[in-house]
Every structure is written in structure tokens, then in C-alpha cells.
Design a protein around this motif. Structure first.
Motif: not given
Length: 491
Positions: A219, A207, A50, A47, A289, A10, A285, A5, A7, A295, A299, A292
Motif C-alpha cells: 500500500v 491518507t 474505501f 484499499l 484494514i 473509518y 486508515a 477495508f 469504510n 489490500c 496495491s 491485509d
């Protein structure tokens, strides 16, 4: 952990998008912050990359125009609901959040107690806050909520609630956790603002679930696991699909409440500015990413951790069987099993080999370290020492704390403090290690490795004591336990 991710991207995208939404309304915007505004460790786990304070950092860019209202449910006060990540009650977290926001230069205008129906604990909490000079407002439970729209949008519904006095154009509504009544607070305020002739707007910053990734993406499944106690369900937004022909993801509470919101906006503006719950949101959000699969894997691990929290809670009667069943279903949907958690396999294997409780940790480079129960140390304490020695490059058989220095601590515990367990807990072993560091280079080197344990995965073959759990929590380690008590005593 592999970063998945971006940040910084974002922060930039999110703040700009919120500014655009503010500009759509003239005088007042109520911005509901779903999830945690600060210490969002769930987001940082699923994520990777993050930052837990990302939303707070973004909000600080709007500090001159914003004020915060902290919302807490009277029911959560009454039952002493606890934040699982911090181990403190929601009412205590209200005070903690207020201090954190003010330290960052953000203005906290008041606290709102929602879903009030005369709970004694909520009344006492209100008195406590008022003694501290904090403004408190009450929002009541409404019969037939959320389907009885004529009652809800009336003087006997939202009209009975206190009107929260605010002074700035952007009002951020946040809470210690989900189910606190944030959206109801916003809608109640819109009703009161309309009666006062104020053209107010509403937007939602949530989020999870992420609206522009697949419904069954890990996720989004991890979000369902995190809210299993609320029975939240991710679903396709039917209003968005009908209005635009586009498939987006939302969750049941937002979909259920949308007709109420639309009815309120219809009465305020003559027409609702939003066609769907997805339209209400401002979350960027999903656009940030960058890996993928990283994440997805993070998750999947989160879902397993949530499962262990549920079964441990079932064992000590703090969780329900329904939560366990729901997370088991999510694990099937994500195509994962408990064996996908490496430390689980390692801890159980070591326990079988030794015939006693054991624990395992996965270090940042993927190495697995284990610890076993001994006469001097519990498995968690042994694991902690073994991990620190390994990180320091010290021999496994080296005593960084001499047995002679441990024995007096054991005597203190059993002979003078009345403990029946002579083995040292993790906090006690760290204190002993700190004392040894004054005269031992090896102990000092081991102690210096503590920061490297942050984010490491831990599993115990038995349920840990509250002391050991808190120590791992303070070290920012992610712990799971088998739902087995080490000692089968009724008292």
C-alpha cells in the motif's frame, strides 16, 4: 474485488479523531487535507472498500464549523498539469471541486495560488476567478525554501504572502493534487495569525503513506508509484523514532518541512506542540484494514498500472525516464512483474495469435474476455462488445449490431468527416448499440450490462486513442496499454 477495508469504521474513527484535534486549539485550526478530498480513486483502488468520497462525507459532519480554501500551484497552472484519473487540468478542477463542495453544503471561502513568481497563466486564472466573484489570494515563491528558516519565518518570507481571510474555526486546505503548496499555505497562515494575536493550530490529514503499517508494505509502495513524478520517498520518521522510540512511516517532504513547522510553533507558542511529523497527522486508515492480503494484491496491481502509465507517457513524451526507473525499482521491492497482470498476458497473447492489435478485460468473476481488430471494429470496440455479450449470456457469434448498420457510420466517418480510420471507436459502438436496442432485445440486454464493467481491468496491446481511453474512463474501467503506437506515422 475482495473487500479489504472497513469504510464505515473509518468514517467513525476518523471524524472522532479530528474532533479531538480541533479541541486542542482555541480559536482556529488549519487542517491540511493531503491527497484528494473528493474522488480519491487511488485510495479506493489500493484499499478495496474505501469509498472515493469518504473524506468528504466525514468533513460534512463538521460542515457548520468548517470552510474550505482550495490551493493550486502557479507552476501547475502554467504547464496545464492534468489529473490523470479525470483527464482535466488542475485549474479546471479547482472550479469543479468548488461546485462539488458547495453542492454538498460546504462553504468554500477562497482560492489560493501558491509558488507565484509572475506566471502569466496564473495571472489570467486569477482574473478569471475574480470575474466569477471568487476571492483569490497569492502566496509567493521564497528563496531558500524550506531550509532558510530565518528568511521564511519573516516579513520577507511568509510575511509577503497575502493573508487569507477566513471566518470559521476549522479551515480545510485542499487542492486538485499533490505538490500544490497546501502545507506552505497553512504555515503562512499561522505566521499571519500570530501577528494578529490569534492562537491558531495546524494538523495534517494525509491518507498516504499509512504511518502504522510497514515502510515497504505494498500500500505504501503504491503511494510512491503514484507520486513518482514528484519523487516522493517513503521513509521512517526520524523525529518520531527519536522522541518515542517507535517506528512510523512518513514521507520526505513532511520530514524535510518539519524543522520549519517546529520553528514557527516555537515562535508562536514558545514550544512546538508536536514532536514529529507523525504527531501532526490524524490519519486512521491503517486501523481500518480488515484484510491485509486483499489490500496488498490491490496495491501490487496499482503499481503495475502506474508503470504502464509511465512507459506510455515516455512513449508520447509526457513522462520522464526517471519516473519509469523509479517504478521499476518499486516493482522489484514489491516482488512483482508485468505477468502478474492477467489482462496483460491475455492481450499480448491474442495480439500474437492474430498479428494485429488486441485487448483483454478481466470481469468481476475473474473471467478473461479478449477482442481483436477487424475490418469493422478496433480491438477496444470489439472487446467492449464481447464483454457485454458475455455478461448478458449471449452467444459470441451473435451480431447485437448488424454489420449493415455499422457500414453507414463508417461511410459517414470516411466520406463526409474526413477520417482515415473506418473502424468504430468505443463511443461510436456504444451509440450504435443504443440505437439497435430500440428494436433488438439482444442489443438492449447487452447495453444493460454496462454498469457491471465498473472496476474491471483492461489491457491493450497498443496505445489507445484518446477517445477510447475516455470511454473506458467514463465506464470506470482501469486501463493499461503497451507503449506501442498502432501506426508509426510522424504526422
Amino acid at each position: 474485488m475482495k473487500i479489504g477495508f472497513d469504510n464505515e469504521k473509518y468514517l467513525s474513527m476518523q471524524s472522532e479523531h479530528i474532533r479531538e484535534r480541533i479541541n486542542q486549539f482555541d480559536n482556529k485550526l488549519y487542517l491540511e487535507f493531503g491527497g484528494k478530498l473528493f474522488d480519491d480513486y487511488h485510495a479506493s483502488r489500493v484499499l478495496p472498500g474505501f469509498a472515493p468520497d469518504s473524506k468528504l462525507r466525514m468533513l460534512m459532519q463538521l460542515a457548520d464549523h468548517a470552510e474550505i480554501v482550495i490551493v493550486i500551484s502557479a507552476g501547475d497552472i502554467e504547464k496545464n498539469k492534468v489529473r490523470g484519473d479525470l483527464g482535466i487540468t488542475y485549474d479546471a478542477d479547482v472550479l469543479r471541486l468548488r461546485e462539488v463542495f458547495q453542492e454538498r453544503g460546504l462553504y468554500v471561502g477562497s482560492v489560493a495560488i501558491t509558488q507565484f513568481s509572475g506566471q502569466p497563466a496564473a495571472i489570467n486564472f486569477k482574473k478569471k476567478l475574480e470575474k466569477l466573484g471568487i476571492k483569490v489570494y497569492i502566496l509567493y515563491s521564497i528563496d531558500g525554501y524550506p531550509s532558510n528558516i530565518p528568511l521564511i519565518v519573516s516579513d520577507e518570507g511568509y510575511g509577503k504572502n497575502d493573508y487569507i481571510e477566513t471566518t470559521r474555526p476549522l479551515v480545510v486546505i485542499t487542492a486538485p493534487g499533490p505538490g500544490s503548496g497546501k502545507m506552505a499555505t497553512c504555515l503562512s497562515q499561522l505566521y499571519h495569525e500570530h501577528k494578529r494575536g490569534v492562537h491558531a493550530g495546524y494538523a495534517k490529514f494525509e491518507t498516504f503513506p499509512i504511518w502504522n503499517i510497514p515502510l515497504k508494505h505494498p500500500v505504501n509502495l503504491a503511494y510512491e508509484a503514484a507520486t513518482a513524478d514528484l519523487n516522493d520517498v517513503n521513509m521512517i520518521d526520524p523525529f518520531h523514532l527519536e522522541a518515542y522510540g517507535e517506528t512510523t512511516v512518513n514521507y520526505n517532504r513532511d520530514v524535510e518541512i518539519f524543522p520549519v513547522l517546529r520553528a514557527i510553533f516555537d515562535r508562536i507558542f514558545g514550544k512546538c506542540p508536536y514532536q514529529s511529523p507523525t504527531d501532526m497527522g490524524v490519519n486512521m486508515a491503517g486501523n481500518c484494514i480488515i484484510d491485509d492480503e486483499a489490500c496488498c494484491e490491490a496495491s501490487r496491481q496499482e503499481i503495475i498500472r502506474r508503470y504502464y502509465q509511465a512507459v506510455d507517457g515516455l512513449a508520447d513524451e509526457t513522462k520522464t525516464q526517471d519516473e519509469v526507473f523509479k517504478i521499476e525499482l518499486l516493482m522489484k521491492q514489491a516482488n512483482i512483474s508485468l505477468e502478474d497482470r492477467k489482462v496483460t498476458v491475455a492481450a499480448k497473447k491474442r495480439a500474437e495469435e492474430t498479428g494485429a492489435p488486441a485487448a483483454a478485460v478481466e470481469l468481476d468473476d475473474g473471467r478473461i474476455i479478449t477482442g481483436k481488430t477487424s475490418d469493422l471494429l478496433g480491438a477496444a470496440s470489439a472487446l467492449l462488445l464481447n464483454a457485454l455479450k458475455d455478461l448478458a449470456g449471449l452467444p459470441h457469434n451473435l451480431h447485437v449490431i448488424s454489420p449493415a448498420s455499422i457500414e453507414p457510420i463508417q461511410k459517414l466517418k470516411t466520406s463526409y468527416l474526413g477520417s482515415k480510420n473506418p473502424r468504430l471507436h468505443t463511443d461510436e459502438i456504444l451509440i450504435a448499440l443504443s440505437s439497435s436496442a430500440a428494436t433488438s432485445d439482444a442489443a438492449r440486454l447487452a447495453l444493460e450490462q454496462l454498469p457491471k464493467l465498473k472496476g474491471c481491468q483492461v489491457h491493450s496491446s497498443v496505445m489507445l486513442s484518446s477517445t477510447d481511453k475516455k470511454t473506458f474512463q467514463k465506464l470506470k474501467m482501469q486501463v493499461t496499454c503497451e507503449p506501442v503506437f498502432e501506426h508509426k506515422k510522424l504526422y
